[in-house]
Design an enzyme around this catalytic site. Structure first.
Site, PDB file in Angstrom:
ATOM      1  CD  GLU A   1       2.249   4.310  -8.821  1.00 48.20           C
ATOM      2  OE1 GLU A   1       2.642   5.451  -9.155  1.00 48.20           O
ATOM      3  OE2 GLU A   1       2.928   3.552  -8.094  1.00 48.20           O
TER       4      GLU A   1
ATOM      5  CG  HIS B   1       2.386   1.062   2.936  1.00 45.77           C
ATOM      6  ND1 HIS B   1       3.185   2.062   3.429  1.00 45.77           N
ATOM      7  CD2 HIS B   1       3.039   0.590   1.845  1.00 45.77           C
ATOM      8  CE1 HIS B   1       4.259   2.182   2.688  1.00 45.77           C
ATOM      9  NE2 HIS B   1       4.198   1.310   1.717  1.00 45.77           N
TER      10      HIS B   1
END
Lengths: 337, 426
Positions: free
Chosen positions: A60, A129
């Site tokens: 990322e 998540h």
């Protein structure tokens, strides 16, 4: 005009912008050939070629850094971080670099990137998540933070974000991807079909950043919310029968303070609802603004209904999630004050 | 109520084959500390000219040895030897010498200005001038640079006005960056020079992104970036190598190994067990270790890497082995952590002296010209400094208007910024 769910609307925004502006490039983990784990970029590589939409390494920090370099070159990167929970390795690049590049270079270099990332719970995603990290980014000057609540808004806001010359964190309420969700865990899955905001223009249109949407007019109190919680607030309003004005902020930075202040000055009561944890959440900022601007019109203390100050617990999904029962209870309490 | 702490049990008797030996942590230490003589005896280098020069189209697998070698061109006598000796116009060498000397004069003046209280901070690049000057001269002026913070030579090579740089150092009214950045964190888009961050290593992966964009756009420009030995330990270094390798980005990834990261020697950054250049091998990137104090070695290696990048053969990692002759910055005192005579004993010499010797040997330069050039540069820097100080310094003179503080946060200030600017009085 087509009936679209939120994923299809987001996909359509990509296609519209990639068609319109050859400088728009799309990349991220699994977004290329496969089209993304939520299918948001499906078909784009086939349509626009592998140099316009491609897979990135699981990095990322690298994805955001590369996007910043591309922005410095003159491209307009539209990138995906697969889950908002995965965005932290990119935090330095977002906060120290993208957010400040314009300022530190005296306007010479800019970072016109849009970082899309699914956030929020309600999908049994556990603590990796389900997070809602918006306040980490609203605190960073130089970033814009956008949260849609419908397919129509998602497409129009995403197009506005891509066209914006500053870096935008675009948080997608993943629980709303396939249908509106009012927060009752036992409800069957609803789809966007038939919902007025599921009717989406096929071409280009903008929903401007910094313009809130009053999704329900009312006089008894104001509920400030965004993303999934817009639908929860509407359900709580219906179930309690309280004539609440529900304000969907749509973008947190820039913030439509004018609409918020006008609404609370009208209703005299203000409840803030977000899924993110309570302490130092964006609700605290909203409460501070309302306190300062609407103090003499307030009939009751401002209140907040938020995620508890714990990590998102897998098994206690529905006890953690600020559903309509908790929101409704806070609304009733506020009316009694 | 807290429970009473149970008495510590005696360590169990060692079981054969299971940690029979108490484990020990190794914290790397440099060979010499203050009060001890500098010791570089562990550094052994191949002779100048000894390291081979593969064809640019060689596979990275076939050149792993280069990460462990040391590309050197100038030998001890000042002669250019071996396969890496570049074909280079003496005028380019003279230009390089001038830029390196200018860096040193500029550094000295600006360092002194900080000591005189005219600015808050400065960082010298003494000893590392070749890393910057030779690379910039080997690249095209249109190539993009993502620099680290010790590289004024990049701007000098591109004829960027020194006055503009000094205005930045002084945060005065002439500073295009409106006094927002710490001194030396220049930005010069028109010179292809990216805004320097100050957060280490971030530029490394951004440079790869710029290079990817150039390739996506079918451009012909390539990109070069620099990072210190210390900051190779940041994730951004590895992000950069991953992306450069995956997408064969047209970028030159330079590590300036100047041996020191503030007070920690390169062993702490991870240079103790293998050269930094060797990190490229795992990514399948051609990786060179070169003598960073050898102008011709830097020039030749940069040309080689640039040719690879320009012909779509991808990125190259170059470790420039050099030495930080001065402290990290004006806020640092190296006498507190390293041997006092390191600078004198550094085995690869002074890049300015070495190029000067070479040019004299070739008959293109003389001691007299050198002294004259030094005087000219000192005058030029001093005159420019006077002009900058006539505008202002951090402590006096004309500053950027305070209301500019609220500009450039976004393209247009949002409602809260407009409100805060009003509260501030503008």
């Amino acid at each position: 005009m087509s009936s679209m769910n939120m994923i299809q609307a987001i996909n359509s925004a990509h296609a519209v912008m990639m068609e319109k502006d050859p400088k728009v490039v799309v990349f991220g983990e699994d977004v290329g050939y496969f089209g993304g784990v939520f299918r948001a970029t499906e078909g784009l590589q086939a349509k626009f070629g592998i140099n316009r939409c491609f897979d990135a390494p699981i990095s990322e920090g690298g994805i955001v850094a590369a996007a910043i370099g591309m922005g410095a070159y003159g491209l307009r990167p539209l990138i995906e971080i697969q889950f908002a929970d995965y965005i932290y390795p990119a935090f330095d690049q977002l906060t120290s670099e993208a957010a400040r590049l314009r300022y530190r270079s005296g306007g010479e270099f800019t970072a016109p990137l849009t970082v899309r990332t699914p956030y929020g719970g309600g999908i049994f995603g556990g603590q990796t998540h389900s997070q809602s990290p918006e306040a980490l980014f609203t605190h960073v000057v130089g970033l814009k933070v956008v949260v849609p609540s419908t397919p129509y808004d998602a497409k129009g806001l995403l197009i506005s974000s891509v066209e914006d010359d500053d870096p935008v964190i675009f948080l997608e309420p993943k629980r709303l991807y396939t249908g509106p969700f009012e927060g009752h865990s036992t409800d069957g899955v609803k789809t966007w079909a038939g919902h007025p905001a599921g009717e989406v223009p096929d071409g280009h249109y903008n929903v401007p950043l910094g313009k809130a949407n009053i999704v329900r007019e009312g006089n008894a109190m104001t509920v400030l919310c965004y993303g999934t919680m817009v639908h929860v607030a509407l359900a709580a309003t219906r179930e309690t029968g309280i004539d609440a004005e529900v304000v969907d902020l749509r973008s947190l930075v820039p913030l439509d303070a004018e609409t918020i202040i006008a609404s609370v000055n009208k209703t005299g009561r203000c409840l803030v609802v977000h899924e993110a944890t309570y302490t130092s959440g964006f609700g605290a900022e909203l409460a501070a603004i309302v306190q300062q601007e609407c103090f003499y019109n307030l009939e009751a203390p401002i209140d907040r209904v938020c995620g508890w100050d714990t990590p998102y617990p897998h098994v206690f999904e529905w006890q953690y999630f600020p559903g309509p029962d908790r929101v409704g209870a806070a609304m009733k309490k506020m009316m009694e004050a | 109520m807290t429970k009473p702490v149970s008495k510590a049990k005696p360590a169990p008797a060692p079981v054969a084959g299971h940690n029979a030996v108490p484990l020990k942590l190794r914290v790397p230490e440099p060979k010499a500390r203050p009060g001890q003589p500098a010791d570089f005896s562990h550094m052994t280098f191949p002779a100048a000219g000894a390291t081979r020069r593969p064809d640019v189209s060689s596979k990275s697998d076939d050149m792993r040895d280069l990460a462990y070698g040391l590309v050197r061109v100038l030998d001890e006598s000042g002669t250019a030897v071996g396969p890496w000796a570049p074909k280079i116009d003496p005028e380019v060498m003279k230009r390089g010498l001038r830029v390196m000397m200018m860096c040193r004069v500029y550094d000295d003046r600006m360092y002194r200005a900080q000591r005189q209280g005219k600015t808050s901070f400065y960082m010298k690049g003494t000893g590392e001038e070749a890393v910057t000057a030779a690379a910039a001269l080997a690249l095209d002026d249109s190539d993009m640079l993502f620099p680290a913070y010790r590289q004024p030579g990049l701007l000098f090579v591109r004829n960027w006005p020194m006055l503009d740089m000094m205005n930045q150092i002084y945060s005065n009214a002439g500073d295009r960056l409106k006094g927002r950045q710490l001194p030396v964190m220049y930005s010069a888009k028109d010179a292809g020079f990216f805004s320097i961050s100050g957060n280490l290593a971030t530029q490394f992966a951004q440079a790869v992104g710029w290079a990817m964009a150039s390739a996506i756009s079918g451009d012909t420009r390539i990109c070069a970036t620099w990072i210190g030995d210390g900051s190779t330990a940041e994730g951004d270094f590895h992000h950069a190598l991953t992306f450069a390798s995956v997408y064969k980005a047209p970028v030159i990834l330079n590590i300036t190994n100047n041996q020191w990261a503030i007070s920690s020697f390169q062993g702490i950054a991870g240079g103790g067990e293998a050269p930094f250049a060797a990190r490229g091998i795992g990514y399948g990137l051609p990786s060179l270790r070169i003598d960073g104090n050898d102008f011709l070695a830097v020039y030749a290696a940069t040309q080689w890497a640039a040719e690879r990048a320009r012909t779509n053969q991808g990125a190259t990692l170059i470790e420039h082995f050099t030495y930080r002759m001065e402290g990290h910055s004006t806020s640092d005192d190296p006498s507190r952590y390293r041997a006092a005579d390191e600078r004198q004993k550094w085995p690869l010499g002074d890049p300015i002296e070495r190029l000067k010797q070479h040019l004299i040997k070739l008959g293109h330069w003389s001691e007299k010209e050198h002294v004259q050039q030094q005087e000219d540069l000192e005058k030029e820097v001093k005159d420019t400094q006077r002009q900058a100080e006539a505008i202002g310094t951090l402590q006096s003179g004309e500053k950027p208007h305070p209301s500019t503080m609220f500009e450039d946060v976004y393209k247009e200030p949002d409602q809260r910024l407009r409100k805060q600017r009003q509260q501030f009085g503008f």
